[in-house]
Design an enzyme around this catalytic site. Structure first.
Site, PDB file in Angstrom:
ATOM      1  CG  MET A 134      70.336  -8.859 -18.913  1.00  0.00           C
ATOM      2  SD  MET A 134      71.665  -7.639 -19.028  1.00  0.00           S
ATOM      3  CE  MET A 134      72.460  -7.825 -17.436  1.00  0.00           C
ATOM      4  CB  CYS A 135      66.399  -9.619 -21.549  1.00  0.00           C
ATOM      5  SG  CYS A 135      68.008 -10.415 -21.783  1.00  0.00           S
ATOM      6  CB  VAL A 136      62.457  -6.884 -18.638  1.00  0.00           C
ATOM      7  CG1 VAL A 136      61.278  -5.923 -18.517  1.00  0.00           C
ATOM      8  CG2 VAL A 136      61.954  -8.331 -18.659  1.00  0.00           C
ATOM      9  CB  THR A 139      63.510  -5.797 -24.597  1.00  0.00           C
ATOM     10  OG1 THR A 139      64.494  -6.825 -24.812  1.00  0.00           O
ATOM     11  CG2 THR A 139      62.430  -5.902 -25.665  1.00  0.00           C
TER      12      THR A 139
END
Length: 197
Positions: A134-136, A139
């Protein structure tokens, strides 16, 4: 069927990982959120150990370090005003390290992260954190789309099992698939922080 070439290779993108002394290190969502309760990640403890190693190396190298936290609001597992939403003490910010509060998986969306990366003046960024899929992932994508050269540290990231269209997806499989997605185009992926110059 054997693996094909990557989009990075097709587009002749760099394959060398970042050098810490010339990088901005973005530590994504190392919140207590992911160490207990409904959002507890599989393998968070060794990933946090690896994150602490990455952070120590970054500080020793003089990297610009930026911590990112997700704010889901009061009463959620992402409540940054409560203990559960705080950055884990093992990788907590120190004076001089910026903290970015986000509300989307891509930490560049609606935040000043891009300004901080630009101000640091580094083309290379190093990304690691929770959750890999998700966020890795998003980003790293965000950094890539801004024109940075991202490197993701695999063992300093972790995720959790998820339901899938044809049955459960194990955390290990999801982690590996996310890293494969990232390394196909968005970033160089290294196994550990020891691979960073």
């Amino acid at each position: 069927m054997s693996p094909s070439t990557t989009l990075r290779a097709v587009n002749d993108l760099p394959t060398a990982p970042a050098v810490l002394a010339d990088s901005t290190v973005i530590l994504v969502d190392y919140q207590v959120t992911y160490t207990t309760g409904v959002m507890e990640l599989e393998g968070w403890e060794p990933a946090l150990d690896a994150a602490a190693d990455l952070l120590a190396r970054a500080r020793a190298a003089g990297s610009t370090v930026v911590h990112v936290v997700h704010d889901g609001g009061s009463g959620t597992p992402y409540d940054i005003s409560a203990p559960i939403g705080q950055v884990h003490e093992r990788v907590a910010p120190i004076d001089g390290e910026a903290v970015v509060v986000k509300n989307a998986p891509n930490a560049f969306v609606g935040t000043d992260l891009g300004d901080l990366v630009d101000a640091a003046g580094h083309a290379d960024v190093v990304v690691a954190g929770f959750m890999t899929h998700m966020c890795v992932t998003f980003t790293a994508e965000g950094a890539f789309l801004r024109g940075s050269r991202p490197t993701v540290v695999a063992d300093a990231s972790a995720t959790r099992p998820l339901p899938g269209v044809d049955g459960p997806v194990a955390a290990r499989d999801l982690h590996r698939a996310a890293l494969a997605t990232i390394s196909d185009l968005y970033a160089v992926v290294v196994p550990t922080a020891a691979e960073l110059g």
